[in-house]
Design an enzyme around this catalytic site. Sequence first.
Site, short mmCIF file in Angstrom:
data_model
loop_
_atom_site.label_atom_id
_atom_site.label_comp_id
_atom_site.label_asym_id
_atom_site.label_seq_id
_atom_site.Cartn_x
_atom_site.Cartn_y
_atom_site.Cartn_z
N TYR A 197 -1.40 -0.58 10.33
CA TYR A 197 -1.43 -1.17 8.98
C TYR A 197 -0.32 -0.56 8.13
O TYR A 197 0.41 -1.26 7.41
CB TYR A 197 -2.81 -0.88 8.39
CG TYR A 197 -3.03 -1.26 6.95
CD1 TYR A 197 -3.51 -2.52 6.61
CD2 TYR A 197 -2.81 -0.34 5.92
CE1 TYR A 197 -3.75 -2.85 5.28
CE2 TYR A 197 -3.04 -0.67 4.59
CZ TYR A 197 -3.52 -1.92 4.28
OH TYR A 197 -3.75 -2.25 2.97
N SER B 85 0.84 -1.20 0.00
CA SER B 85 0.00 0.00 0.00
C SER B 85 0.87 1.25 0.00
O SER B 85 1.94 1.27 0.62
CB SER B 85 -0.89 -0.01 1.24
OG SER B 85 -1.52 1.25 1.37
P1 NDP Z 1 -10.05 -8.26 2.10
O1 NDP Z 1 -10.28 -7.93 3.53
O2 NDP Z 1 -11.19 -8.35 1.16
O3 NDP Z 1 -9.22 -9.63 1.98
C1 NDP Z 1 -8.16 -9.93 2.84
C2 NDP Z 1 -7.88 -11.41 2.73
O4 NDP Z 1 -6.79 -11.73 3.63
C3 NDP Z 1 -9.07 -12.28 3.18
O5 NDP Z 1 -9.13 -13.43 2.37
C4 NDP Z 1 -8.68 -12.65 4.60
O6 NDP Z 1 -9.29 -13.84 5.07
C5 NDP Z 1 -7.21 -12.84 4.40
N1 NDP Z 1 -6.46 -12.95 5.65
C6 NDP Z 1 -6.49 -12.13 6.72
N2 NDP Z 1 -5.68 -12.60 7.69
C7 NDP Z 1 -5.13 -13.75 7.22
C8 NDP Z 1 -4.24 -14.70 7.74
N3 NDP Z 1 -3.74 -14.60 8.98
N4 NDP Z 1 -3.88 -15.76 6.98
C9 NDP Z 1 -4.37 -15.89 5.73
N5 NDP Z 1 -5.26 -15.04 5.18
C10 NDP Z 1 -5.63 -13.98 5.93
O7 NDP Z 1 -8.99 -7.17 1.62
P2 NDP Z 1 -8.45 -6.75 0.17
O8 NDP Z 1 -8.79 -7.77 -0.83
O9 NDP Z 1 -8.79 -5.34 -0.04
O10 NDP Z 1 -6.88 -6.79 0.47
C11 NDP Z 1 -5.96 -7.58 -0.26
C12 NDP Z 1 -4.60 -6.93 -0.18
O11 NDP Z 1 -4.65 -5.64 -0.82
C13 NDP Z 1 -4.14 -6.66 1.24
O12 NDP Z 1 -2.75 -6.92 1.34
C14 NDP Z 1 -4.40 -5.18 1.43
O13 NDP Z 1 -3.55 -4.62 2.40
C15 NDP Z 1 -4.07 -4.66 0.04
N6 NDP Z 1 -4.61 -3.35 -0.28
C16 NDP Z 1 -5.97 -3.17 -0.40
C17 NDP Z 1 -6.46 -1.93 -0.74
C18 NDP Z 1 -7.92 -1.66 -0.91
O14 NDP Z 1 -8.28 -0.49 -1.16
N7 NDP Z 1 -8.80 -2.66 -0.78
C19 NDP Z 1 -5.57 -0.77 -0.98
C20 NDP Z 1 -4.17 -1.09 -0.82
C21 NDP Z 1 -3.73 -2.33 -0.49
P3 NDP Z 1 -10.73 -13.83 5.85
O15 NDP Z 1 -11.79 -13.79 4.79
O16 NDP Z 1 -10.69 -15.10 6.59
O17 NDP Z 1 -10.75 -12.61 6.72
#
Ligand code: NDP
Length: 300
Positions: A219, A163
Site C-alpha cells: 500500500y 497517505s
Molecule cells: P474504504 O475502504 O472505506 O473505501 C475505499 C473505497 O475505494 C471503497 O468505496 C471501495 O469500494 C473503493 N475501491 C476499491 N477498489 C476500487 C476499484 N478498483 N475501483 C473503484 N473503487 C474501488 O477506505 P477509506 O475511505 O479509508 O479510503 C479512502 C482513501 O483514503 C484511500 O485512498 C485511502 O488510501 C486513503 N487513506 C485513508 C486513511 C484512513 O485512515 N482511513 C489514511 C490515509 C489515506 P468497495 O466498497 O467496493 O470496496
Amino acid sequence: MASSCRHQQPPLSHPTTTTRWWSEDSVVIITGANKGIGYALVKRFAELGLTVVLTSRDQSRGLQAMDSLKVLGVDHHVRFFQLDISDPISIQSFVSWFRSSFKAFDILVNNAAVCFNAMNENSMEYAETVIKTNYYGSKQFTEAMLPFFRRSSSMSRILNISSRLGTLDKLNNPQMKAILGDKETLSEGRIDMVVNAFLEDVKEGRWKTKGWPEIWTDYSVAKLALNAYSQVLAKRYEGVVSVNCFCPGFTQTAMTDGNGKHSADDAAKMATKIALVPVPVLNTGKFYVGSTSRGICSKL
Ligand code: NDP
C-alpha cells in the site's frame, strides 16, 4: 506526521462570497465513493452546491449510496455511474457516459484504494492488486479524463487522496529514493521502474530486506508512486491543472476497521477545503496532511 508540517495554510478557511469560485455548474468526480471518505466527500461537495459524480466499482453499492444521499436530502446534484478504476473497460464505459452526459469537469478526486492487510499485518499476498488499483488505476483513470478538464480561469484540479505512509522518508532503499527524490529527472517511466523493482522483490521473496516502507508495504509503495506521479503531472500541467495530494490522517473507515482519530466526514471537510481553495492562492505539486487537532498542513 502532522507535527512535521512546515506551516499551516491560512487560505484553507471556509469559503466566503468573494472566495467562492464554483457553482452548481462545477462538476466534481470522485472515485470509490460508495463508502468511507469517498462517500463523505460526495456529501460535502453536494452540500457546498457543486454537481457531483459518485462512482463505485459495484453497481448495487453505488445505488445504495445514492439512496442514502436521498434520505439525507443532498442527492439533487449527484449522478451515479459504475467505475472500477482497475478495469480499463470500465474506465472506457465511464468515459463514453461522461462524454454524452457532461461537456467538462472541474475537479477529480482520486480516492479509491484497497488494502488487504488488517492494522497490524503486512502480507504481500495481494501486492499486485494493490499496485494495480491504488497506483495504476488512479493513473489510468486520470489519463483517460484529462481531455475533459475544463479550461477555465478557476483552473481544473486533481486531488489525489494519498497517505503519509507513501512519503519518501518511509523509503530506506537509497537507489529507489534517489530516483523518486530527483524532481528534475522524475518521469512516469522512472516511477514504473521503482514499482516494478518492488514487485520483483515481492516475487523473489526478498522485499523485507530491500528498504521498502515497513508498514503496509505494498500500500505504501503504491502511494509513493501516486505521490511521485502527482509531481510529474503537476509539472506537466503547470498553469492549467492543479495537482495535489492529501493524506486524510488516521480516519475511521472500513480500511482501518473503524479505528482512527476522526470520522470520514471530518476528513472530507479538510479535503474539500483543499480542492476548493480560492484561485489566487491555488497551489500545485503539494502534499497536504490533515489532522482534526492541528488542521491542514503542507509537507512539500
Ligand atoms: P474504504 O475502504 O472505506 O473505501 C475505499 C473505497 O475505494 C471503497 O468505496 C471501495 O469500494 C473503493 N475501491 C476499491 N477498489 C476500487 C476499484 N478498483 N475501483 C473503484 N473503487 C474501488 O477506505 P477509506 O475511505 O479509508 O479510503 C479512502 C482513501 O483514503 C484511500 O485512498 C485511502 O488510501 C486513503 N487513506 C485513508 C486513511 C484512513 O485512515 N482511513 C489514511 C490515509 C489515506 P468497495 O466498497 O467496493 O470496496
